[in-house]
Design a protein around this motif. Structure first.
Motif, PDB file in Angstrom:
ATOM      1  N   LEU A 173       0.824  -1.204   0.000  1.00 52.58           N
ATOM      2  CA  LEU A 173       0.000   0.000   0.000  1.00 52.58           C
ATOM      3  C   LEU A 173       0.863   1.261   0.000  1.00 52.58           C
ATOM      4  O   LEU A 173       0.541   2.235  -0.695  1.00 52.58           O
ATOM      5  CB  LEU A 173      -0.939   0.000   1.207  1.00 52.58           C
ATOM      6  N   ALA A 174       1.953   1.267   0.752  1.00 46.95           N
ATOM      7  CA  ALA A 174       2.817   2.454   0.778  1.00 46.95           C
ATOM      8  C   ALA A 174       3.365   2.766  -0.608  1.00 46.95           C
ATOM      9  O   ALA A 174       3.428   3.938  -1.023  1.00 46.95           O
ATOM     10  CB  ALA A 174       3.957   2.251   1.767  1.00 46.95           C
ATOM     11  N   SER A 175       3.770   1.744  -1.338  1.00 44.45           N
ATOM     12  CA  SER A 175       4.312   1.977  -2.680  1.00 44.45           C
ATOM     13  C   SER A 175       3.220   2.417  -3.653  1.00 44.45           C
ATOM     14  O   SER A 175       3.438   3.309  -4.484  1.00 44.45           O
ATOM     15  CB  SER A 175       5.018   0.718  -3.194  1.00 44.45           C
ATOM     16  N   GLY A 197       9.583  -0.137   5.115  1.00 44.00           N
ATOM     17  CA  GLY A 197       9.791   1.062   4.313  1.00 44.00           C
ATOM     18  C   GLY A 197      10.659   0.812   3.095  1.00 44.00           C
ATOM     19  O   GLY A 197      10.344   1.262   1.989  1.00 44.00           O
ATOM     20  N   ASN A 198      11.734   0.072   3.296  1.00 47.11           N
ATOM     21  CA  ASN A 198      12.596  -0.249   2.158  1.00 47.11           C
ATOM     22  C   ASN A 198      11.883  -1.143   1.149  1.00 47.11           C
ATOM     23  O   ASN A 198      12.088  -1.006  -0.059  1.00 47.11           O
ATOM     24  CB  ASN A 198      13.874  -0.928   2.647  1.00 47.11           C
ATOM     25  N   ALA A 199      11.070  -2.076   1.638  1.00 47.05           N
ATOM     26  CA  ALA A 199      10.333  -2.949   0.723  1.00 47.05           C
ATOM     27  C   ALA A 199       9.411  -2.125  -0.174  1.00 47.05           C
ATOM     28  O   ALA A 199       9.295  -2.386  -1.379  1.00 47.05           O
ATOM     29  CB  ALA A 199       9.531  -3.979   1.509  1.00 47.05           C
ATOM     30  N   ALA A 200       8.747  -1.125   0.406  1.00 43.85           N
ATOM     31  CA  ALA A 200       7.872  -0.258  -0.388  1.00 43.85           C
ATOM     32  C   ALA A 200       8.684   0.565  -1.388  1.00 43.85           C
ATOM     33  O   ALA A 200       8.350   0.641  -2.575  1.00 43.85           O
ATOM     34  CB  ALA A 200       7.076   0.656   0.544  1.00 43.85           C
ATOM     35  N   ARG A 201       9.732   1.180  -0.887  1.00 45.95           N
ATOM     36  CA  ARG A 201      10.548   2.050  -1.745  1.00 45.95           C
ATOM     37  C   ARG A 201      11.208   1.272  -2.873  1.00 45.95           C
ATOM     38  O   ARG A 201      11.136   1.669  -4.050  1.00 45.95           O
ATOM     39  CB  ARG A 201      11.621   2.727  -0.892  1.00 45.95           C
ATOM     40  N   PHE A 202      11.844   0.178  -2.521  1.00 45.56           N
ATOM     41  CA  PHE A 202      12.621  -0.554  -3.530  1.00 45.56           C
ATOM     42  C   PHE A 202      11.717  -1.286  -4.519  1.00 45.56           C
ATOM     43  O   PHE A 202      12.084  -1.454  -5.687  1.00 45.56           O
ATOM     44  CB  PHE A 202      13.575  -1.523  -2.849  1.00 45.56           C
ATOM     45  N   GLY A 203      10.553  -1.727  -4.061  1.00 44.61           N
ATOM     46  CA  GLY A 203       9.616  -2.341  -5.011  1.00 44.61           C
ATOM     47  C   GLY A 203       9.140  -1.332  -6.042  1.00 44.61           C
ATOM     48  O   GLY A 203       9.051  -1.642  -7.240  1.00 44.61           O
ATOM     49  N   LEU A 204       8.835  -0.119  -5.573  1.00 40.52           N
ATOM     50  CA  LEU A 204       8.445   0.942  -6.501  1.00 40.52           C
ATOM     51  C   LEU A 204       9.589   1.272  -7.444  1.00 40.52           C
ATOM     52  O   LEU A 204       9.398   1.383  -8.671  1.00 40.52           O
ATOM     53  CB  LEU A 204       8.035   2.182  -5.699  1.00 40.52           C
ATOM     54  N   GLU A 205      10.789   1.420  -6.915  1.00 41.15           N
ATOM     55  CA  GLU A 205      11.934   1.730  -7.774  1.00 41.15           C
ATOM     56  C   GLU A 205      12.169   0.623  -8.798  1.00 41.15           C
ATOM     57  O   GLU A 205      12.512   0.909  -9.951  1.00 41.15           O
ATOM     58  CB  GLU A 205      13.189   1.934  -6.917  1.00 41.15           C
TER      59      GLU A 205
END
Length: 529
Positions: free
Chosen positions: A178-180, A281-289
């Motif tokens: 959801l964050a991503s 947080g990293n899972a959201a960020r890196f998945g989006l990236e």
């Protein structure tokens, strides 16, 4: 004229520079590259983001086997549609989304979320003109950071209190996805609106990929001890969800998953510290990236989910063949998630429920328990080192302590957000009771959320004892929270930051999420007024 986003090469450094208009190329249904810039069509069906200079889209490599686990997973992500979501899956997804929004908003008030928000905003200060590229930090007034950093900050907030949902095999499925997706929704805002149907089908895809990946290993069925699952499967689910929202073709989905795997992994040693929320947080960020990099033309190993040296590196008994059939329906159709009643490791919910039963027997007419009559407390629980903390020194250790949960429940009858504050955490009567508490590990009690139990035995000074066992706490996927309790949890969490009128409006919008035309309404209303 159709509107396109234009991003300079610095976009991979998360510096959104602006947008302008160009004519849509009639012969190109997906994307066109001209003059070193990758243009993004304004229609929802043609989303393709992070327009850094990149080679034109390559045709599908014929060497990419269409029968492997990676191919099946990519085909599922690319081709699943809203109509594939059953009423059960839709209802459960909306409950998960509402709950995650609430824990994110209240989590934004924590120390670790504040540190991460300050860091994220500092990276963007003076680099991004408002309102272009402005992505929301839920629960805060600030709205000036990039999509990857917003995904990072909101993912941290969602897991900051360990209040987000848990699934089996063990992971926290909703926070990274959801964050991503909310960050990507804000990023896409100048191009086209993300509808509620778009969000729901992408969210469901991200959850499904996580569940399927966890079923490639029997090891994953137990409470983890080596890698924290959101950092392993969460980043893959986030990449899959974002790839779905961007409407990637199967080849691009493969590349997104491959890039995400290169970001995956975080050790369980950080449980009980302020570093643990970074995993979500990293899972959201890196998945989006990963999804954005795949859109830019980055290529990874097309068999990343088929190889022991690929995703299989995280599990000793990796069995990728379990990923080869997505035709049996969504896993959410068969198994709900656990939506937590209080902010602590899921295993401690067994301990609290058992302690509450014991307290019901010990309580006096005024509802209190005379702890001076207690000689010893014995907790019978699975052997799980990072949840065995006799005298927790801080809130994060307390959230991972069987002993704390039992003693707090015996004293207060329940556990709330306030239970982890310094006033209650360090009170003398709690410390005295904790020093009389032991934990034992019955050999038949395996550390698995599907089969574990917790017994709480209170031995009194008069020689008598009271004992109770919990095999299935309220909120477990076999005993899911009533909808009224899910709404009450959201209302309590979001209401700690937002006006009551906004809280109720959000409940109503999520209940009818499939009818929402623009999901950026959610991020707008969940910022601090």
């Amino acid at each position: 004229m159709a509107r396109f986003l234009t991003l300079r090469p610095s976009a991979l450094g998360h510096k959104l520079t602006g947008y302008r208009s160009f004519a849509t190329a009639p012969d190109n249904p997906r994307v066109r590259q001209q003059g070193g810039t990758l243009y993004v069509p304004s229609t929802v069906g043609d989303r393709f983001m992070h327009g850094v200079p990149a080679p034109a889209l390559a045709a599908i490599d014929p060497s990419m086997d269409s029968e492997g686990a990676t191919a099946h997973t990519a085909d599922y992500v690319a081709n699943t549609s809203f109509s594939d979501l059953s009423p059960v899956v839709l209802r459960r997804c909306k409950r998960m989304i509402l709950d995650t929004l609430g824990v994110t908003v209240v989590g934004s008030t924590t120390e670790v979320a504040g540190m991460v928000a300050q860091y994220s905003l500092a990276q963007q200060k003076g680099l991004v003109p408002e309102p272009v590229g402005s992505c929301t930090l839920l629960g805060r007034r600030d709205r000036t950071t990039s999509a990857p950093l917003a995904a990072f900050a909101n993912g941290v907030s969602a897991h900051a209190m360990d209040f987000d949902d848990t699934w089996h095999p063990a992971t926290h499925p909703s926070a990274p996805v959801l964050a991503s997706l909310l960050a990507l929704t804000d990023l896409l805002r100048p191009v086209s609106a993300v509808s509620g149907r778009d969000l729901l089908q992408a969210f469901a895809a991200g959850i499904e990929v996580q569940g399927r990946l966890l079923r490639t290993s029997a090891q994953a069925k137990n409470i983890p001890w080596r890698f924290h699952p959101p950092a392993v499967v969460g980043v893959m689910g986030s990449a899959a969800a974002c790839a779905k929202l961007l409407q990637h073709e199967p080849t691009q989905v493969r590349n997104a998953l491959s890039a995400a795997a290169s970001y995956a992994g975080a050790p369980m040693a950080n449980a009980g510290t302020t570093a643990k929320p970074l995993h979500a947080g990293n899972a959201a960020r890196f998945g989006l990236e990963a999804a954005l990099l795949a859109a830019s033309g980055m290529k990874g190993n097309p068999y990343i989910l088929d190889m022991r040296s690929g995703f299989g590196a995280f599990f000793d008994d990796f069995a990728p063949e379990t990923l080869q059939d997505f035709k049996e329906g969504h896993l959410l159709d068969k198994q709900d998630v656990a939506i937590k009643r209080f902010p602590a490791h899921l295993g401690t919910h067994w301990a609290s429920d058992a302690a509450a039963e014991v307290r019901g027997t010990l309580a006096r007419h005024d509802g209190t328990v005379d702890t001076d009559t207690i000689r010893q407390v014995v907790v019978h629980a699975p052997k799980c080192g990072y949840v065995n903390r006799p005298i927790p020194k801080c809130e994060h250790e307390a959230r991972h302590s069987f002993q704390f949960m039992v003693c707090s429940t015996l004293l207060d009858g329940t556990v709330t957000r306030q239970s982890f504050g310094p006033a209650l955490l360090h009170r003398p009567e709690l410390t005295r009771l904790l020093r009389r508490t032991d934990i034992v590990h019955p050999p038949d009690n395996v550390k698995c959320f599907e089969t574990m139990y917790v017994d709480v035995e209170v031995q009194l000074r008069d020689g008598t004892a009271v004992r109770s066992r919990c095999t299935e706490p309220y909120g477990h996927w076999r005993r899911p929270l009533d909808q009224g309790d899910v709404v009450a949890k959201f209302t309590d969490n979001a209401g700690a930051v937002l006006p009551s009128s906004v809280v109720q409006e959000c409940v109503d919008k999520v209940e009818k999420l499939e009818t929402m035309r623009d999901c950026s309404e959610l991020t707008d209303m969940l910022t601090c007024p």
